[in-house]
Scaffold this active site. Structure first.
Site, PDB file in Angstrom:
ATOM      1  N   SER A 176       0.844  -1.306   0.047  1.00  0.00           N
ATOM      2  CA  SER A 176       0.002  -0.031  -0.043  1.00  0.00           C
ATOM      3  C   SER A 176       0.834   1.156  -0.132  1.00  0.00           C
ATOM      4  O   SER A 176       1.973   1.135   0.541  1.00  0.00           O
ATOM      5  CB  SER A 176      -0.840   0.025   1.440  1.00  0.00           C
ATOM      6  OG  SER A 176      -1.674   1.187   1.397  1.00  0.00           O
TER       7      SER A 176
ATOM      8  N   TYR B 217      -2.051   0.775  10.446  1.00  0.00           N
ATOM      9  CA  TYR B 217      -1.934   0.146   9.178  1.00  0.00           C
ATOM     10  C   TYR B 217      -0.526   0.726   8.425  1.00  0.00           C
ATOM     11  O   TYR B 217      -0.102  -0.065   7.761  1.00  0.00           O
ATOM     12  CB  TYR B 217      -3.206   0.649   8.232  1.00  0.00           C
ATOM     13  CG  TYR B 217      -3.515   0.268   7.029  1.00  0.00           C
ATOM     14  CD1 TYR B 217      -3.469  -1.152   6.797  1.00  0.00           C
ATOM     15  CD2 TYR B 217      -3.460   1.084   5.672  1.00  0.00           C
ATOM     16  CE1 TYR B 217      -3.723  -1.454   5.549  1.00  0.00           C
ATOM     17  CE2 TYR B 217      -3.768   0.474   4.348  1.00  0.00           C
ATOM     18  CZ  TYR B 217      -3.683  -0.670   4.281  1.00  0.00           C
ATOM     19  OH  TYR B 217      -3.814  -1.366   3.261  1.00  0.00           O
TER      20      TYR B 217
HETATM   21  P1  NAP Z   1     -11.230  -6.349   0.848  1.00  0.00           P
HETATM   22  O1  NAP Z   1     -12.103  -6.065  -0.465  1.00  0.00           O
HETATM   23  O2  NAP Z   1     -11.595  -6.056   2.371  1.00  0.00           O
HETATM   24  O3  NAP Z   1     -10.485  -7.623   0.732  1.00  0.00           O
HETATM   25  C1  NAP Z   1      -9.785  -8.252   1.576  1.00  0.00           C
HETATM   26  C2  NAP Z   1      -9.694  -9.536   1.400  1.00  0.00           C
HETATM   27  O4  NAP Z   1      -8.790 -10.335   2.609  1.00  0.00           O
HETATM   28  C3  NAP Z   1     -11.038 -10.373   1.558  1.00  0.00           C
HETATM   29  O5  NAP Z   1     -11.181 -11.294   0.380  1.00  0.00           O
HETATM   30  C4  NAP Z   1     -10.996 -11.248   2.675  1.00  0.00           C
HETATM   31  O6  NAP Z   1     -11.738 -12.314   2.642  1.00  0.00           O
HETATM   32  C5  NAP Z   1      -9.422 -11.342   2.712  1.00  0.00           C
HETATM   33  N1  NAP Z   1      -8.926 -11.687   4.055  1.00  0.00           N
HETATM   34  C6  NAP Z   1      -9.105 -10.793   5.206  1.00  0.00           C
HETATM   35  N2  NAP Z   1      -8.548 -11.602   6.441  1.00  0.00           N
HETATM   36  C7  NAP Z   1      -8.164 -12.895   6.015  1.00  0.00           C
HETATM   37  C8  NAP Z   1      -7.594 -13.931   6.569  1.00  0.00           C
HETATM   38  N3  NAP Z   1      -7.429 -13.919   7.939  1.00  0.00           N
HETATM   39  N4  NAP Z   1      -7.367 -14.916   5.669  1.00  0.00           N
HETATM   40  C9  NAP Z   1      -7.474 -14.898   4.460  1.00  0.00           C
HETATM   41  N5  NAP Z   1      -8.225 -13.933   3.831  1.00  0.00           N
HETATM   42  C10 NAP Z   1      -8.434 -12.855   4.397  1.00  0.00           C
HETATM   43  O7  NAP Z   1     -10.065  -5.243   0.495  1.00  0.00           O
HETATM   44  P2  NAP Z   1      -9.313  -5.005  -0.885  1.00  0.00           P
HETATM   45  O8  NAP Z   1      -9.582  -3.406  -0.978  1.00  0.00           O
HETATM   46  O9  NAP Z   1      -9.685  -5.805  -2.102  1.00  0.00           O
HETATM   47  O10 NAP Z   1      -7.759  -4.844  -0.207  1.00  0.00           O
HETATM   48  C11 NAP Z   1      -7.175  -5.974  -0.798  1.00  0.00           C
HETATM   49  C12 NAP Z   1      -5.593  -5.788  -0.572  1.00  0.00           C
HETATM   50  O11 NAP Z   1      -5.229  -4.636  -0.936  1.00  0.00           O
HETATM   51  C13 NAP Z   1      -5.467  -5.663   1.219  1.00  0.00           C
HETATM   52  O12 NAP Z   1      -4.171  -6.290   1.505  1.00  0.00           O
HETATM   53  C14 NAP Z   1      -5.360  -4.361   1.463  1.00  0.00           C
HETATM   54  O13 NAP Z   1      -4.477  -3.841   2.735  1.00  0.00           O
HETATM   55  C15 NAP Z   1      -4.766  -3.776   0.154  1.00  0.00           C
HETATM   56  N6  NAP Z   1      -4.739  -2.342  -0.119  1.00  0.00           N
HETATM   57  C16 NAP Z   1      -6.273  -1.874  -0.228  1.00  0.00           C
HETATM   58  C17 NAP Z   1      -6.369  -0.560  -0.583  1.00  0.00           C
HETATM   59  C18 NAP Z   1      -7.764   0.040  -0.838  1.00  0.00           C
HETATM   60  O14 NAP Z   1      -7.825   1.197  -0.866  1.00  0.00           O
HETATM   61  N7  NAP Z   1      -8.750  -0.746  -0.994  1.00  0.00           N
HETATM   62  C19 NAP Z   1      -5.319   0.341  -1.029  1.00  0.00           C
HETATM   63  C20 NAP Z   1      -3.996  -0.113  -0.792  1.00  0.00           C
HETATM   64  C21 NAP Z   1      -3.698  -1.638  -0.473  1.00  0.00           C
HETATM   65  P3  NAP Z   1     -12.410 -13.319   3.783  1.00  0.00           P
HETATM   66  O15 NAP Z   1     -13.055 -12.233   4.594  1.00  0.00           O
HETATM   67  O16 NAP Z   1     -13.590 -14.105   2.859  1.00  0.00           O
HETATM   68  O17 NAP Z   1     -11.471 -13.951   4.273  1.00  0.00           O
END
Ligand code: NAP
Length: 244
Positions: free
Chosen positions: A130, A143
Site C-alpha cells: 500500500s 495500518y
Molecule cells: P477487501 O475487499 O476487504 O479484501 C480483503 C480480502 O482479504 C478479503 O477477500 C478477505 O476475505 C481477505 N482476508 C481478510 N482476512 C483474511 C484472513 N485472515 N485469511 C484469509 N483471507 C483474509 O479489501 P481490498 O480493498 O480488496 O484490499 C485487498 C488488499 O489490498 C489488502 O491487503 C489491502 O490492505 C490492500 N490495499 C487496499 C487498498 C484500498 O484502498 N482498498 C489500498 C492499498 C492497499 P475473507 O473475509 O473471505 O477471508
C-alpha cells in the site's frame, strides 16, 4: 497450464486479480475465509476454491497440500486495515490483528508455498502492499506500520531468494474504491462512503488486477520490484482532490 494462488480472493482486489490471471491463462486457486464467495468465483473462472484463514497455520498447510508440487504465481493480497485512530488512542488488539493478517499471514503462506514456487523453475510472488507502506498519514498508525513492515519483508525476501528462480514484487496501491476495505476498517457504511466522497475516480479493483496481470506476465527475467499506483486525484496519501 500455469497456476496461481490468490489470497483474499473473495472480494475486491483479490477477486479481480483472480479474474485477470484466469484471463491470462492461469489456473487460479482462490483462497480466503468465505468459501461461498470463492465457490462462485472459482466456477466463473474455472479455478479452484480453498477455504483458508492465512493466520491459521494448519489451514495454510492444507492450502499448500492442495496446491501440489509446483506453482507459478502467488499473489499475497489478503489483508487490510482495522481502525483509523491516532497512535495515542490506538487499540492494541486491532494493531495485533492487522500485524497477524498482513505480515505474519503473508509470511506463513509464502513459507508454505515457496517450495512449489521454486520447483516450478519460474515463480513469481506479488505482495499487495500500500502507499500506507511508503508514507505516514494521520490516523494511519497501525495500518501504516504493518504495510511498512510488509514492504521490508518483501525486500528481504527478494534478497534471500536471489539465485532461485523466483521473482518478488510489491504492488502498492493508493486509494482503491472496493466494496469492503473501508467498511471493514471503519465498521460503518456512511463512514466508509465518506472516504471516497467527492473523489471523481478512485482506483477500482480492476486497475490493480491489471497491474498484477502485467507484473506476472513479464518475461521471467524481468523483476518489477515495486509498482506504486494511485488515482490521478490522489497526489499523496493526505492530498486528495475532492469535488464539492
Ligand atoms: P477487501 O475487499 O476487504 O479484501 C480483503 C480480502 O482479504 C478479503 O477477500 C478477505 O476475505 C481477505 N482476508 C481478510 N482476512 C483474511 C484472513 N485472515 N485469511 C484469509 N483471507 C483474509 O479489501 P481490498 O480493498 O480488496 O484490499 C485487498 C488488499 O489490498 C489488502 O491487503 C489491502 O490492505 C490492500 N490495499 C487496499 C487498498 C484500498 O484502498 N482498498 C489500498 C492499498 C492497499 P475473507 O473475509 O473471505 O477471508
Amino acid at each position: 497450464m500455469k497456476s496461481a494462488v490468490v489470497t483474499g480472493a473473495s472480494s475486491g482486489i483479490g477477486a479481480a486479480s483472480a479474474r485477470a490471471l484466469a484471463a491470462a491463462g492461469y489456473h487460479v486457486i482462490c483462497a480466503a475465509r468465505r468459501l461461498d464467495r470463492l465457490n462462485d468465483l472459482a466456477s466463473e473462472i474455472k479455478g479452484t476454491a480453498i477455504e483458508c484463514d492465512i493466520t491459521d497455520a494448519s489451514q495454510v498447510a492444507n492450502l499448500a497440500a492442495q496446491v501440489g508440487p509446483t506453482l507459478n504465481v502467488l499473489v499475497n493480497n489478503a489483508g487490510g486495515a482495522l481502525g483509523a485512530d491516532p497512535v495515542i488512542e490506538g487499540d492494541p488488539e486491532q494493531w495485533r490483528r492487522m500485524y497477524d493478517i498482513n505480515v505474519i499471514g503473508t509470511m506463513q503462506v509464502t513459507k508454505a508455498l515457496a517450495p512449489a514456487l521454486i520447483a516450478s523453475g519460474a515463480g513469481t510472488i506479488i505482495n499487495i502492499g500500500s502507499t500506507a507502506g511508503r508514507w505516514a498519514y494521520e490516523g494511519g498508525g497501525g495500518y501504516t506500520a504493518v504495510k511498512h513492515a510488509l514492504a521490508v519483508v518483501t525486500e528481504t525476501l527478494r534478497l534471500e531468494l536471489n539465485g532461485q528462480p523466483v521473482r518478488v514484487s510489491e504492488i502498492a496501491p493508493g486509494m482503491v474504491h472496493t466494496e469492503e476495505f473501508s467498511l471493514v476498517r471503519l465498521g460503518d457504511q456512511s463512514k466508509a462512503d465518506a472516504v471516497y466522497a467527492g473523489v471523481a475516480e478512485p482506483l477500482l479493483a480492476e486497475d490493480i488486477a491489471d497491474a498484477v496481470q502485467w507484473v506476472a506476465t513479464r518475461p521471467q527475467h524481468v523483476n518489477v520490484d515495486l509498482m506504486i499506483v494511485k488515482p490521478i486525484a490522489q497526489a499523496a496519501a493526505h492530498k486528495v482532490h475532492r469535488e464539492s
